[in-house]
Scaffold this motif. Structure first.
Motif, mmCIF file in Angstrom:
data_model
loop_
_atom_site.group_PDB
_atom_site.id
_atom_site.type_symbol
_atom_site.label_atom_id
_atom_site.label_comp_id
_atom_site.label_asym_id
_atom_site.label_seq_id
_atom_site.Cartn_x
_atom_site.Cartn_y
_atom_site.Cartn_z
ATOM 1 N N HIS A 106 0.819 -1.225 0.000
ATOM 2 C CA HIS A 106 0.000 0.000 0.000
ATOM 3 C C HIS A 106 0.849 1.270 0.000
ATOM 4 N N TRP A 107 2.160 1.131 0.221
ATOM 5 C CA TRP A 107 3.043 2.296 0.121
ATOM 6 C C TRP A 107 3.531 2.509 -1.310
ATOM 7 N N ASN A 127 -9.575 0.971 4.261
ATOM 8 C CA ASN A 127 -8.613 0.874 5.367
ATOM 9 C C ASN A 127 -8.394 2.248 6.005
ATOM 10 N N TRP A 177 -1.207 6.430 0.337
ATOM 11 C CA TRP A 177 -1.363 4.976 0.301
ATOM 12 C C TRP A 177 -2.239 4.569 -0.860
ATOM 13 N N TRP A 230 0.035 5.376 16.730
ATOM 14 C CA TRP A 230 -0.271 5.073 15.320
ATOM 15 C C TRP A 230 -0.033 6.313 14.455
ATOM 16 N N PHE A 240 2.575 6.331 11.412
ATOM 17 C CA PHE A 240 2.073 6.162 10.049
ATOM 18 C C PHE A 240 1.541 7.456 9.432
ATOM 19 N N HIS A 254 -8.745 -1.085 10.577
ATOM 20 C CA HIS A 254 -7.970 -1.695 9.492
ATOM 21 C C HIS A 254 -8.834 -2.626 8.644
ATOM 22 N N ARG A 296 -7.914 -5.393 5.468
ATOM 23 C CA ARG A 296 -6.806 -5.968 4.683
ATOM 24 C C ARG A 296 -7.308 -6.499 3.359
#
Ligand code: BEZ
Length: 262
Positions: free
Chosen positions: A114-115, A145, A170, A208, A212, A251, A253
């Motif tokens: 995702h980066w 997300n 992202w 967090w 991030f 989150h 995924r």
């Protein structure tokens, strides 16, 4: 192998800077919760495996422990240094410019894709790196997300005349979007699903955000930066913090297993 249009080969500039100590303290959940995708990899002794976006090497070490011959690649010098201290074989390589040719039995990636904001380039490099019928197994943030967290940062950023584009550097695709990218990139998709995974945060929302959300908060100088951080936390509190003070990140995924078509 089916090939789609040739993607623009310029890797985007990376905006995230990593602190290994912040990541170890506040991002530990990233590796701790990787059991399901790790199980999908099924590493076997003697296999050659590429760990794409290996970070500090926590999962690279697990792959190595399975008896596979693993190489980790990442862009962060700081995280790679930690991985090297664990005795792991790692290299600094941009995931958009993988320079391997038909040499791996599997490419694995957890919480890194995702980066990488030009996914077609990444997938093309993974396909080149794999032997025919090699597998690509991964997990990344999926559509939706950290939606609440990103929305709170945007709202406070707007009030403070900040740059909203820095909130979310992202790529969180839907199942359909990523399936198409994989198929266009020459893969047969064996499994793919969006999995909600509310994640309790041992170091709270502040940990967090500091780890991030750095690219967003760093646009503000102190003391404004601390004020912005506090305002984002307060906006999120009713949604993501329970009565006992436990914070949970929203989150989601995207987990998949694919095979190089030829
Ligand atoms: C994640 O693992 O979901 C994530 C990590 C960093 C930024 C955003 C999301």
């Amino acid at each position: 192998m089916k090939r789609g249009p040739v993607p623009d080969a310029t890797p985007p500039k990376s905006v995230q800077r990593w602190s290994a100590s912040d990541y170890a303290r506040n991002g530990r959940f990233v590796q701790e919760l990787a059991g399901a995708v790790f199980a999908m990899l099924e590493p076997r002794p003697g296999e050659r495996i590429l760990d794409l976006g290996c970070g500090d090497g926590t999962l690279t070490a697990e792959i190595k422990a399975s008896g596979a011959d693993v190489l980790g690649v990442d862009l962060s010098d700081e995280l790679l240094a930690v991985a090297r201290m664990k005795g792991l074989r790692v290299r600094k390589v941009d995931g958009h410019a993988l320079d391997f040719s038909s040499e791996f039995d599997a490419v694995f990636s957890n919480a890194a894709l995702h980066w990488m904001r030009k996914p077609a380039l990444v997938i093309a490099g993974v396909a080149r790196a794999l032997k025919p019928h090699g597998r690509f197994v991964g997990e990344l943030g999926g559509h939706g997300n950290v939606a609440a967290i990103a929305t709170a940062m945007r709202a406070i950023g707007k009030e403070r005349n900040g740059d909203a584009a820095l909130v979310a550097p992202w790529f969180f695709p839907t199942v359909e979007e990523y399936r198409e990218l994989l198929t266009e990139g020459g893969f047969i998709v064996r499994e793919i699903a969006l999995v909600p995974r509310p994640t309790p945060l041992k170091t709270g929302m502040e940990g967090w955000l500091r780890t991030f959300g750095r690219s967003f908060f760093d646009q503000f100088a102190e003391p404004e930066r601390s004020d912005v951080l506090g305002e984002v936390i307060e906006l999120l509190r009713p949604s993501l913090c329970d009565e006992k003070g436990v914070w949970t990140a929203d989150h989601v995924r995207l987990r998949f297993r694919a095979e190089r078509a030829d």
